[in-house]
Motif scaffolding. Structure first.
Motif, PDB file in Angstrom:
ATOM      1  N   GLU A 369       0.930  -1.299  -0.042  1.00  0.00           N
ATOM      2  CA  GLU A 369      -0.111   0.072   0.149  1.00  0.00           C
ATOM      3  C   GLU A 369       0.846   1.359   0.025  1.00  0.00           C
ATOM      4  N   MET A 370       2.284   1.010   0.275  1.00  0.00           N
ATOM      5  CA  MET A 370       3.126   2.255   0.108  1.00  0.00           C
ATOM      6  C   MET A 370       2.872   2.948  -1.461  1.00  0.00           C
ATOM      7  N   ARG A 371       2.712   1.908  -2.269  1.00  0.00           N
ATOM      8  CA  ARG A 371       2.714   2.449  -3.776  1.00  0.00           C
ATOM      9  C   ARG A 371       1.562   3.368  -3.784  1.00  0.00           C
ATOM     10  N   ASP A 372       0.427   3.193  -3.107  1.00  0.00           N
ATOM     11  CA  ASP A 372      -0.835   4.126  -3.178  1.00  0.00           C
ATOM     12  C   ASP A 372      -0.349   5.387  -2.545  1.00  0.00           C
ATOM     13  N   VAL A 373       0.427   5.459  -1.501  1.00  0.00           N
ATOM     14  CA  VAL A 373       0.816   6.698  -0.880  1.00  0.00           C
ATOM     15  C   VAL A 373       1.869   7.523  -1.947  1.00  0.00           C
ATOM     16  N   GLN A 374       2.572   6.683  -2.461  1.00  0.00           N
ATOM     17  CA  GLN A 374       3.798   7.344  -3.332  1.00  0.00           C
ATOM     18  C   GLN A 374       2.975   7.751  -4.884  1.00  0.00           C
ATOM     19  N   GLY A 375       1.939   7.130  -4.998  1.00  0.00           N
ATOM     20  CA  GLY A 375       1.469   7.380  -6.404  1.00  0.00           C
ATOM     21  C   GLY A 375       0.537   8.860  -6.191  1.00  0.00           C
ATOM     22  N   ALA A 376       0.231   8.973  -4.951  1.00  0.00           N
ATOM     23  CA  ALA A 376      -0.871  10.170  -4.713  1.00  0.00           C
ATOM     24  C   ALA A 376       0.361  11.394  -4.386  1.00  0.00           C
ATOM     25  N   GLU A 377       1.559  11.075  -4.577  1.00  0.00           N
ATOM     26  CA  GLU A 377       2.549  12.170  -4.399  1.00  0.00           C
ATOM     27  C   GLU A 377       2.789  12.755  -3.183  1.00  0.00           C
ATOM     28  N   PHE A 378       2.924  12.108  -2.109  1.00  0.00           N
ATOM     29  CA  PHE A 378       3.139  12.455  -0.666  1.00  0.00           C
ATOM     30  C   PHE A 378       4.472  12.716  -0.844  1.00  0.00           C
ATOM     31  N   PRO A 379       5.110  13.664  -0.412  1.00  0.00           N
ATOM     32  CA  PRO A 379       6.396  13.833  -0.570  1.00  0.00           C
ATOM     33  C   PRO A 379       7.570  13.074   0.469  1.00  0.00           C
ATOM     34  N   ASN A 380       6.995  12.882   1.662  1.00  0.00           N
ATOM     35  CA  ASN A 380       7.581  12.294   2.922  1.00  0.00           C
ATOM     36  C   ASN A 380       6.891  11.111   3.080  1.00  0.00           C
ATOM     37  N   PHE A 381       7.604   9.957   3.238  1.00  0.00           N
ATOM     38  CA  PHE A 381       6.934   8.663   3.586  1.00  0.00           C
ATOM     39  C   PHE A 381       7.968   7.758   4.117  1.00  0.00           C
ATOM     40  N   PHE A 382       7.524   6.697   4.991  1.00  0.00           N
ATOM     41  CA  PHE A 382       8.649   5.885   5.393  1.00  0.00           C
ATOM     42  C   PHE A 382       7.651   4.381   5.851  1.00  0.00           C
ATOM     43  N   GLY A 383       8.262   3.496   5.955  1.00  0.00           N
ATOM     44  CA  GLY A 383       7.687   2.224   6.394  1.00  0.00           C
ATOM     45  C   GLY A 383       8.373   1.220   6.190  1.00  0.00           C
ATOM     46  N   MET A 384       7.838  -0.181   6.644  1.00  0.00           N
ATOM     47  CA  MET A 384       8.511  -1.408   6.282  1.00  0.00           C
ATOM     48  C   MET A 384       7.467  -2.439   5.510  1.00  0.00           C
ATOM     49  N   ALA A 385       7.955  -3.384   4.958  1.00  0.00           N
ATOM     50  CA  ALA A 385       7.258  -4.394   4.383  1.00  0.00           C
ATOM     51  C   ALA A 385       8.092  -5.579   4.219  1.00  0.00           C
ATOM     52  N   GLY A 386       7.348  -6.888   4.270  1.00  0.00           N
ATOM     53  CA  GLY A 386       8.142  -8.040   4.050  1.00  0.00           C
ATOM     54  C   GLY A 386       6.986  -9.306   3.901  1.00  0.00           C
ATOM     55  N   SER A 387       8.024 -10.460   3.900  1.00  0.00           N
ATOM     56  CA  SER A 387       7.213 -11.590   3.887  1.00  0.00           C
ATOM     57  C   SER A 387       8.162 -12.637   4.676  1.00  0.00           C
ATOM     58  N   HIS A 388       7.374 -13.727   5.105  1.00  0.00           N
ATOM     59  CA  HIS A 388       8.178 -14.855   5.888  1.00  0.00           C
ATOM     60  C   HIS A 388       7.718 -16.285   5.363  1.00  0.00           C
ATOM     61  N   ARG A 389       8.211 -17.166   6.043  1.00  0.00           N
ATOM     62  CA  ARG A 389       8.053 -18.584   5.440  1.00  0.00           C
ATOM     63  C   ARG A 389       6.741 -19.227   5.119  1.00  0.00           C
ATOM     64  N   TYR A 390       5.696 -18.678   6.147  1.00  0.00           N
ATOM     65  CA  TYR A 390       4.379 -19.049   6.042  1.00  0.00           C
ATOM     66  C   TYR A 390       3.348 -17.894   5.715  1.00  0.00           C
TER      67      TYR A 390
END
Length: 431
Positions: A369-390
């Motif tokens: 969902e960070m792509r939605d934030v970026q696509g809306a042109e918010f200039p300052n953003f940060f966060g985390m995302a990932g995946s795991h074995r399950y």
């Protein structure tokens, strides 16, 4: 008979001891929003609601609980109702091979006319050697194997391979995705994708040998799928505000829904999100704070899309956007990324220095969902995302959470927000 003063003198040391022990207990320690105990309690609560798929009772209960928690800390809480064009409400799926009964799940979107589906047939084999003509498979199953690409979304390459199989005119496709867990793994989809021409049924890699034997012997298999299509199925985002009249918003977001119970996919992010809410009144005092917990992530980011259209502050009125994505504190991590706008990269590099993860900055940071934030042109953003074995499997339970990773993760978010409020790196938007 002893006087009240004598009783006080005798029992006062014991009262102090009892109070000290109480303050050392997990319940007392959990008063700290950033404590491991508090965040694990939140994760267990999230798990208790069961499957969190969009529109499910578990998703509704989780959103109700989040709204109540946000209200407890003095935020103004509102619902943002919305509808997604369609959802398939899956009830059960089995595949019978001889005397074995295996669990299976459709890969969305199953054909509407086959929402409830039963087929007994054999598997049409592939040509014996390369170059031999491919035989049509009318009335039978065909098999497709896809490599696990560490992604979360069904893509054009996946669809191309499936449509190649559809060209054989089968009654259904048995799809195995080579996920490292050996379990059923499913990809996210969107609302614009058309339904498959025939059912696509996910079979776990651990059950591949049973399919191999049935294909070799020509034995018949029985697949039974139960479910219902729902049009314009409604849900909601939970939105909370602490409006101090500064027109300078800090936005914090996290998804709530996913394919299965999804304890480590969603739980740590929700726990971190709630921690920021509990810190907002006393720690993030120089900004307005808006938090949004979204629904519909797995079938097209419906909640985040709605929030962007009607609810999110303007980019020029937003000091920063912090996003808690998937799988932030899991055992057997497959991938983990720290995401940031170019403007906040130096600050994020410092505050997340103790967290091993890939750094994705600027255009590369549009994950989930960070792509939605970026696509809306918010200039300052940060966060985390990932995946795991399950990740995206039915076995994503509390056992997949690594409690030791929770405090460093949530602390890094809080310290980054502190830095942004102090003016470290944020730029202004013209929008």
């Amino acid at each position: 008979m002893r006087s009240s003063n004598e009783f006080e003198q005798v029992f006062r040391p014991f009262l102090f001891l009892a109070l000290a022990l109480l303050m050392m207990s997990p319940v007392a320690q959990a008063a700290d929003p950033l404590s491991e105990e508090q965040m694990m309690a939140d994760i267990r609560r999230y798990e208790s609601f069961g499957v969190h798929r969009y529109g499910s009772p578990g998703a509704t209960a989780a959103l109700d609980w989040i709204a109540a928690e946000l209200g407890k800390v003095g935020l103004k809480v509102n619902s943002q109702p919305f509808a997604m064009e369609r959802q398939y409400e899956f009830t059960s799926g089995t595949l019978k091979v001889g005397d074995r009964k295996l669990d299976v799940v459709p890969q969305w979107w199953i054909p509407e006319k086959q929402a409830n589906f039963s087929l007994t047939a054999s598997i049409a084999p592939l040509p014996a050697k390369p170059g031999d003509p491919i035989v049509k498979a009318a009335g039978r199953f065909v098999r497709v194997d896809l490599p696990y690409d560490r992604g979360a979304y069904l893509n054009d390459d996946h669809r191309a391979k499936l449509y190649q199989a559809f060209g054989r005119e089968p009654a259904a496709v048995l799809l195995t995705i080579d996920h490292p867990s050996g379990e059923i793994f499913t990809y996210n989809v969107d609302q614009s994708s058309r339904a498959w021409p025939v059912p696509v049924i996910l079979v776990a890699p651990k059950d591949r040998a049973a399919l191999d034997a049935a294909e070799k012997s020509g034995a018949e298999l029985t697949v039974e799928i139960a479910g219902t299509y729902r049009d314009a199925l409604t849900s909601r985002n939970v939105v909370a505000r602490l409006d101090r009249g500064k027109d300078n918003w800090l936005v914090v977001s996290t998804p709530v829904t996913s394919w299965f119970t999804s304890t480590c996919e969603r739980g740590p992010g929700i726990a971190g999100f709630l921690a920021m809410a509990r810190l907002a009144a006393k720690r993030f005092t120089d900004v307005d704070v808006m938090l949004v917990a979204t629904a519909g992530h797995e079938i097209g980011h419906g909640g985040m899309s709605q929030f962007m259209k009607r609810g999110a502050p303007r980019p020029k009125d937003t000091i920063a956007w912090a996003h808690f994505g998937a799988s932030l504190a899991c055992r057997e991590q497959v991938a983990k990324a720290v995401l940031s706008s170019t403007s906040l990269a130096p600050l994020v590099d410092r505050t997340f220095a103790g967290i091993p993860a890939t750094r994705l900055t600027g255009s590369q940071a549009g994950v989930g969902e960070m792509r939605d934030v970026q696509g809306a042109e918010f200039p300052n953003f940060f966060g985390m995302a990932g995946s795991h074995r399950y990740f995206h499997t039915p076995l994503d339970t509390i056992s997949t959470v690594d409690p030791a990773l929770l405090v460093p993760m949530a602390t890094a978010f809080a310290e980054t927000i502190d830095g942004v409020i102090k003016g470290q790196g944020a730029t202004k938007s013209g929008r």
